[in-house]
Design a protein around this motif. Structure first.
Motif, PDB file in Angstrom:
ATOM      1  N   SER A  26      -2.666   5.316  -6.180  1.00 26.09           N
ATOM      2  CA  SER A  26      -3.823   5.503  -5.313  1.00 26.09           C
ATOM      3  C   SER A  26      -4.411   6.887  -5.548  1.00 26.09           C
ATOM      4  CB  SER A  26      -3.389   5.370  -3.850  1.00 26.09           C
ATOM      5  OG  SER A  26      -4.446   5.702  -3.010  1.00 26.09           O
ATOM      6  N   ALA A  58      -4.391   6.357   1.637  1.00 28.00           N
ATOM      7  CA  ALA A  58      -3.511   5.234   1.331  1.00 28.00           C
ATOM      8  C   ALA A  58      -2.322   5.191   2.286  1.00 28.00           C
ATOM      9  CB  ALA A  58      -3.031   5.315  -0.110  1.00 28.00           C
ATOM     10  N   SER A  62       2.250   1.691  -3.469  1.00 30.98           N
ATOM     11  CA  SER A  62       1.157   2.108  -4.337  1.00 30.98           C
ATOM     12  C   SER A  62       0.817   3.585  -4.139  1.00 30.98           C
ATOM     13  CB  SER A  62      -0.073   1.238  -4.059  1.00 30.98           C
ATOM     14  OG  SER A  62      -1.187   1.717  -4.747  1.00 30.98           O
ATOM     15  N   SER A  63       0.807   4.019  -2.891  1.00 28.26           N
ATOM     16  CA  SER A  63       0.467   5.420  -2.636  1.00 28.26           C
ATOM     17  C   SER A  63       1.581   6.362  -3.078  1.00 28.26           C
ATOM     18  CB  SER A  63       0.147   5.633  -1.156  1.00 28.26           C
ATOM     19  OG  SER A  63       1.296   5.408  -0.359  1.00 28.26           O
ATOM     20  N   MET A 104       0.829  -1.209   0.000  1.00 31.12           N
ATOM     21  CA  MET A 104       0.000   0.000   0.000  1.00 31.12           C
ATOM     22  C   MET A 104       0.861   1.254   0.000  1.00 31.12           C
ATOM     23  SD  MET A 104      -3.206  -0.732   2.544  1.00 31.12           S
ATOM     24  CE  MET A 104      -3.940   0.875   2.288  1.00 31.12           C
TER      25      MET A 104
END
Length: 144
Positions: free
Chosen positions: A48, A54, A42-43, A39
């Motif tokens: 995101s 996120a 991804s952020s 996560m």
């Protein structure tokens, strides 16, 4: 109890169930940590839509992963305190697994794995051999 008896108790081999409980707890911890790192990546890469949400989710998963990781280490070292956080982690994993099983996606196999780990962890942690190895006395059990 003499000092010879005490030292032989402390040096007795770790029961297989306690080793397995530590491994299952560590596996759940690593899953939480991996999810948090995923996560976070991804952020930070902009995948995101909600950066703040996120990042908050990522940090939460990483911090939550540290709790069962510490519990797994405590189980490995035969620390009685570690059973509580490990049991709570497995109990909390059950509704998460249930939600994963409700999805119509690739999350279903992950939900099955999580459910199996959570149930196995609980069974291992309430086993009398495990509680004895951790020095936890059952109700009504005499103290030495």
């Amino acid at each position: 109890m003499s000092s010879t008896e005490l030292s032989s108790t402390e040096q007795s081999p770790r029961p297989a169930r306690l080793t397995a409980a530590a491994a299952v707890t560590a596996t759940e911890a690593l899953g939480l940590l991996a999810g948090g790192v995923a996560m976070l990546v991804s952020s930070l890469t902009g995948e995101s839509g909600d950066l703040t949400g996120a990042l908050t989710g990522a940090v939460t998963l990483v911090v939550l992963g540290l709790i069962p990781l510490a519990a797994a280490r405590g189980l490995w070292q035969r620390r009685a305190w570690s059973r509580g956080p490990a049991v709570i982690t497995h109990i909390l994993a059950l509704p998460v697994a249930w939600q994963m099983l409700q999805a119509n996606s690739v999350m279903i196999p992950a939900g099955i794995v999580l459910a199996v780990l959570a149930v196995a962890g609980l069974v291992l942690l309430v086993n009398p051999a495990t509680t004895e190895a951790l020095g936890i006395r059952r109700p009504g059990q005499d103290t030495p």
